[in-house]
Design a protein around this motif. Structure first.
Motif, mmCIF file in Angstrom:
data_model
loop_
_atom_site.group_PDB
_atom_site.id
_atom_site.type_symbol
_atom_site.label_atom_id
_atom_site.label_comp_id
_atom_site.label_asym_id
_atom_site.label_seq_id
_atom_site.Cartn_x
_atom_site.Cartn_y
_atom_site.Cartn_z
ATOM 1 N N GLN B 130 3.180 -3.207 0.332
ATOM 2 C CA GLN B 130 3.811 -3.281 -0.988
ATOM 3 C C GLN B 130 4.747 -2.109 -1.269
ATOM 4 O OE1 GLN B 130 0.103 -3.613 -3.017
ATOM 5 N NE2 GLN B 130 -0.247 -5.340 -1.650
ATOM 6 N N MET B 131 5.548 -1.791 -0.268
ATOM 7 C CA MET B 131 6.487 -0.692 -0.442
ATOM 8 C C MET B 131 7.902 -1.172 -0.147
ATOM 9 S SD MET B 131 4.913 2.233 -1.175
ATOM 10 C CE MET B 131 5.959 3.480 -0.484
ATOM 11 N N PHE B 134 11.140 0.740 -1.034
ATOM 12 C CA PHE B 134 11.208 2.175 -0.797
ATOM 13 C C PHE B 134 11.847 2.540 0.539
ATOM 14 C CE2 PHE B 134 7.946 1.682 -3.971
ATOM 15 C CZ PHE B 134 8.178 2.740 -4.827
ATOM 16 N N ARG B 137 14.144 5.638 0.993
ATOM 17 C CA ARG B 137 13.744 6.978 0.537
ATOM 18 C C ARG B 137 13.307 7.853 1.692
ATOM 19 N NH1 ARG B 137 10.606 7.252 -4.896
ATOM 20 N NH2 ARG B 137 11.617 5.622 -6.122
ATOM 21 N N LEU B 142 8.220 10.539 -1.867
ATOM 22 C CA LEU B 142 7.141 9.591 -2.154
ATOM 23 C C LEU B 142 5.896 10.337 -2.594
ATOM 24 C CD1 LEU B 142 7.447 7.277 0.975
ATOM 25 C CD2 LEU B 142 8.394 6.891 -1.297
ATOM 26 N N SER B 143 5.048 9.649 -3.339
ATOM 27 C CA SER B 143 3.775 10.253 -3.719
ATOM 28 C C SER B 143 2.831 10.203 -2.530
ATOM 29 C CB SER B 143 3.170 9.480 -4.879
ATOM 30 O OG SER B 143 2.637 8.271 -4.391
ATOM 31 N N GLN B 146 1.761 6.757 -1.581
ATOM 32 C CA GLN B 146 2.847 5.974 -0.983
ATOM 33 C C GLN B 146 3.100 6.425 0.448
ATOM 34 O OE1 GLN B 146 5.700 6.921 -4.001
ATOM 35 N NE2 GLN B 146 5.440 4.960 -5.034
ATOM 36 N N GLN B 147 3.060 7.747 0.661
ATOM 37 C CA GLN B 147 3.240 8.245 2.023
ATOM 38 C C GLN B 147 2.149 7.696 2.925
ATOM 39 O OE1 GLN B 147 3.747 12.450 2.512
ATOM 40 N NE2 GLN B 147 4.751 12.647 0.542
ATOM 41 N N ARG B 149 0.568 4.946 2.649
ATOM 42 C CA ARG B 149 0.802 3.526 2.967
ATOM 43 C C ARG B 149 1.898 3.387 4.017
ATOM 44 N NH1 ARG B 149 1.246 0.416 -2.587
ATOM 45 N NH2 ARG B 149 0.992 2.413 -3.636
ATOM 46 N N ILE B 150 2.925 4.271 3.919
ATOM 47 C CA ILE B 150 3.989 4.217 4.914
ATOM 48 C C ILE B 150 3.440 4.602 6.290
ATOM 49 C CG2 ILE B 150 6.222 5.147 5.597
ATOM 50 C CD1 ILE B 150 6.260 3.316 3.151
#
Ligand code: ATP
Ligand code: MG
Lengths: 531, 366
Positions: B130-131, B134, B137, B142-143, B146-147, B149-150
């Motif tokens: 779900q990114m 992004f 970026r 990223l928070s 979020q990082q 998840r990446i």
């Protein structure tokens, strides 16, 4: 609580009851927020300024001001005006485009200027200055300086004395020009008399006791001949005004040409005229192998062009040195950054060791190493790789300079590289490998880009240090390995052409600034990290 | 310990030892085998060798002794980049000079996958976590979550069959962490990948894993599904490490099949399940879970063993009550009760009687 402002101070301002009204935000005491913020910041800035003030003043006085003054010399050229004021004035009406020499008036003015300059011993300085633009002028001026004393103009002295012996008495002259009407009637002679007496006074000599020099009589003769109106001023002058027409004139032009036939050379006069303004681009043109002649700017003859080559060589060698530093420094920095702390510290001392020895010693050591009877050649001969007669020339040329300077500047590359690499965690490499990258790809795509700021910082340091380096090229550079800075030093200390040295220095400074700007454009200066 | 037959094992450690300095063994005699598709968690205190095991599997450390097999083939001599193992690092290790999309494309690029195919896969992987928006970026923008998840998407984008995760949620706050635990579990189930997950958070281990390997001192102390681990710990380390536990110390009086009689240090005799004791006279640590202790007479089963206790402290924790008691000389005996309408709130200083089932009471090594 509904303002559109995103000012971080808006919360405070709103609590002061000034909430929803648009307009300047107010602080608790009712002053506009911006102003009270500025006031608070100004105090901080003042305090900061006070802390750096001693250093700032020190740097300004001892460093920036002298440098600015020095750079300013690259365009200053008052010397011609100051030494030959009347000649410069008289030359204005001369058209240098024609092949004709200037007229007698100019020669006369040059005579007065030269005489006074020679008495003050200023003519050789001017000769040296103009010699930069036209070879031969220096000796021309020196020769003429000796000759002006013996011009045939002393004939006028006798002529005037024949009319009235008191003409030879300086007191007569002093009294004459004390009279303002006479000074007005004979402006040129009065002016010359003034300059002459001023000069004598600076030498602590009494103008009343010195002989009246022939050039003053020449000026007087010339002005009376031109029809200066002296009627009713002094009987002695009136008598002289009536008699001058009977004097045999002396051609000053001929006197000059007799002293040195170069005065008949159109080019000499053109040079003087071209360089008579107080500011000149001459030094800068010189610094780029061009010259300013009467017909405008032109390139110097092929065999006199050296600065272009030197600039190119300086930049080329600085780039080579920077690249060699990257090549040699990168692996070392990498090793240092990846070793355990203790070992890395020991190796770091080895890297820093050169800083603890004198630059001169290090450079001389390279001389010992690289010379034809030196250590490296000896070893190569001993190993049989080269024959005794075929010893390599590795010093006093570009190779020697590059080797020695790479060695000297290497720490400036390693240190920033090391401190940048230290901040790159090894997990990035591992991550890249776990994602399928080979060692090389992992290094090139992941590690290297992150170390670029270090390369940038190191390169800027090394390049800027290299481009202005002086001692090492001087010692090991020979003739083919010297830098522009050596030439600058030569002009500062040997040829004393400070103007040219300043122009070369300014160009060097500009080149560095341009490169710096280009670097900022391409890589970005925020990308430079020293740690 | 290896309760899956070796034949269909996907990852296998065989008598693996590891020493960094040649003096101490960081990993001692590790045996482990995992079937395809399993989610296995390595759980253990700091310094117990979890990361080391993961690094050996990923190829960044070599085993000093023993063999590691992947899909039946020894991998000791395969360089890391050929192992095809996805890895999520503790600090994410997202390449800071590349955008999110470039980070994700990196493993595909080095595998020489065509550009449009690559873009498709990157998009799919981003959507998976779900990114999707992004991609352009930089990681620094990223928070933490979020990082994370990446990092996960990057480890999965090249479709590895095995993914290693080293404390991937260590840096996140509790809420985000629980959310991510769920997402990771969900993804691994959907994709059917085999996961080796390292953590020292036991809740994380229990909620996510098919099986948990509890590490201590370079050894696997117990390898079992979460419920077995919690309910029947095999030794007192596991009992202590997983969940909360009350321990009472004593000496084994007798062992009779499934029942051991233990004389506690204050003379009390209790019956428990022998787990790690073999003969009478041995010292033992008896462990009982706080939520298996009952003080409400009406709820106590008939064959419960009862014992006197003194209430020392009552702590209200919202969903549960936590009461500290003194039991058989142990003043750190804790019981937990659900906050139900009819639940009694015990007052400090009162004397009560508590009880538990002998089967909930494990006699472990001292
Ligand atoms: N590169 C190394 N060199 C020497 N010793 C190491 C190295 N890496 C780890 N160790 C040691 O090996 C032991 C196990 O380390 P490891 O990193 O595997 O622990 P861990 O279980 O992952 O701990 P944590 O939960 O803190 O991450 C530790 O005692 C550590 O000091
Ligand atoms: Mg670890």
């Amino acid at each position: 609580m509904t303002t559109s402002s995103t000012d971080p101070g808006s919360m405070d301002a709103q609590t002061s009851g000034n909430g929803a009204k648009p307009g300047p935000m107010l602080a608790a005491d009712g002053t506009p927020l911006k102003r009270s913020l500025n006031r608070a910041l100004r105090r901080q800035k003042l305090r900061a300024l006070m802390l750096i003030a001693p250093l700032l003043i020190f740097v300004l006085i001892t460093f920036i001001a002298p440098i600015a003054d020095m750079l300013f010399r690259s365009v200053r050229n008052e010397i011609v005006q100051e030494t030959l004021p009347m000649t410069v004035e008289a030359l204005k009406s001369w058209d240098e485009e024609t092949t004709e020499l200037p007229d007698e008036k100019v020669f006369e003015a040059a005579y007065y200027d030269m005489f006074l300059a020679a008495e003050q011993k200023l003519h050789t300085r001017l000769g040296t200055r103009l010699n930069y633009e036209l070879t031969g002028i220096s000796s021309l001026f020196r020769k003429t300086g000796r000759a002006v004393d013996r011009f045939d103009t002393d004939k006028y002295v006798d002529d005037f004395a024949a009319l009235d012996p008191s003409w030879k008495d300086p007191a007569t002259w002093a009294a004459m020009f004390a009279n303002e009407d006479i000074a007005k009637a004979l402006p040129q002679t009065a002016h010359l008399w003034q300059r002459w007496t001023d000069f004598l006074q600076t030498k602590n000599e009494d103008p009343a006791k010195e002989d009246v020099e022939p050039f003053l009589f020449t000026s007087l003769y010339s002005e009376l001949m031109a029809g200066a109106d002296v009627s009713g001023l002094s009987p002695r002058l009136e008598q002289a005004a009536g008699a001058v027409k009977t004097f045999t004139p002396v051609s000053i032009e001929q006197q000059f040409i007799d002293a040195d036939k170069d005065w008949g050379n159109h080019e000499v006069w053109a040079t003087i005229k071209t360089y008579s303004p107080a500011y000149t681009p001459g030094y800068f043109l010189n610094a780029v192998d061009a010259q300013l002649t009467a017909d405008g700017v032109s390139a110097r003859p092929e065999n006199e062009q050296i600065y272009g080559i030197l600039f190119k060589r300086t930049i080329f060698m600085s780039i080579t040195i920077t690249l060699s530093c990257i090549m040699l420094g990168y692996p070392v920095a990498w090793l240092l950054a990846n070793l355990p702390m203790r070992t890395a510290n020991i190796l770091m001392i080895l890297v820093l060791l050169p800083f603890w020895t004198s630059l001169l010693v290090r450079t001389s050591a390279w001389k010992v190493m690289l010379q034809q009877q030196g250590v490296i050649n000896d070893v190569l001969v001993w190993l049989g790789i080269i024959s005794d007669s075929g010893r390599l020339i590795m010093i006093n040329n570009q190779f020697g300079t590059i080797v020695a300077m790479t060695h000297i500047l290497l720490p400036f590359m390693i240190l920033p590289l090391y401190s940048v690499m230290q901040t790159i965690p090894p997990t990035y490499l591992r991550a890249a490998k776990s994602l399928g990258a080979t060692n090389w790809v992992a290094f090139w795509r992941v590690y290297f880009p992150q170390s670029v700021p270090g390369i940038g910082a190191g390169s800027i340091l090394v390049f800027i240090l290299a481009i202005g380096y002086y001692i090492t090229p001087e010692i090991v550079g020979g003739t083919t390995g010297t830098f522009i800075s050596n030439r600058i030093a030569y002009h500062i200390s040997s040829s004393l052409n400070w103007g040219l040295a300043a122009a070369l220095g300014s160009i060097l400074l500009a080149a560095v600034l341009i490169l710096y700007y280009a670097y900022d454009r391409i890589v970005g200066i925020d990308n430079v990290k020293l740690g | 310990m290896a309760d899956t037959p070796a034949s269909d094992a996907f990852v296998e450690f065989e008598r693996v030892q590891k020493s960094y300095d040649g003096e101490t063994l960081v990993v001692k005699d590790l045996n482990l085998s995992m079937p395809k598709g399993e989610f296995l968690t390595m759980l253990g205190p700091s310094g117990s060798g979890k990361t080391t095991c993961l690094m050996m599997l990923a190829g960044f450390e070599t085993a000093t002794h023993g063999e590691i097999k992947l899909d039946g083939k020894p991998i000791n001599n395969i360089p890391p980049h050929k192992r095809g193992i996805g890895m999520v690092f503790q600090n994410y290790a997202l390449f800071p000079h590349m955008t999110v999309a470039e980070n994700l494309a990196f493993p595909l690029e080095v595998r020489k996958i065509a550009k449009d195919e690559r873009e498709k896969k990157v998009m799919r992987a981003l959507d998976m976590v779900q990114m999707g928006q992004f991609g352009g970026r930089r990681p620094a923008q990223l928070s933490g979550g979020q990082q994370q998840r990446i990092a996960l998407a990057r480890a999965l984008v090249f479709e590895p069959e095995l993914v290693l995760m080293d404390e991937p949620l260590g840096a996140l706050d509790k809420q985000l962490r629980e959310h991510m635990q769920f997402e990771i579990k969900h993804l691994s189930d959907n994709l059917g990948i085999t996961v080796v997950y390292v953590t020292h958070d036991q809740t994380e281990a229990l909620t996510m894993s098919d099986r948990v390997a509890v590490f201590n001192d370079g050894k696997i102390q117990q390898l079992a599904p979460p419920d077995a681990l919690y309910e029947s710990p095999e030794n007192s380390f596991v009992a202590q490490f997983i969940g909360e536990n009350n321990t009472l110390e004593g000496v084994v009086e007798s062992i009779d099949g499934n029942v051991a009689t233990v004389r506690l240090d204050d003379g009390e005799i209790i019956k428990c399940k022998p787990v790690n004791v073999s003969k009478p006279g041995e010292r033992t640590r008896v462990s009982i879970r706080p939520e298996r202790v009952e003080y409400n007479k009406e709820r106590m089963s008939d064959d419960a063993h009862t014992i006197k206790a003194e209430v020392l402290e009552f702590i209200y924790m919202g969903d549960i009550f936590r009461t500290r008691l003194r039991v058989a000389g142990n003043s750190d005996f804790v019981i937990k009760t659900r906050n139900a309408p009819d639940q009694v709130r015990l007052k400090p200083g009162t004397q009560i009687e508590i009880g538990w089932l002998p089967s909930d009471c494990h006699a472990l090594d001292a």
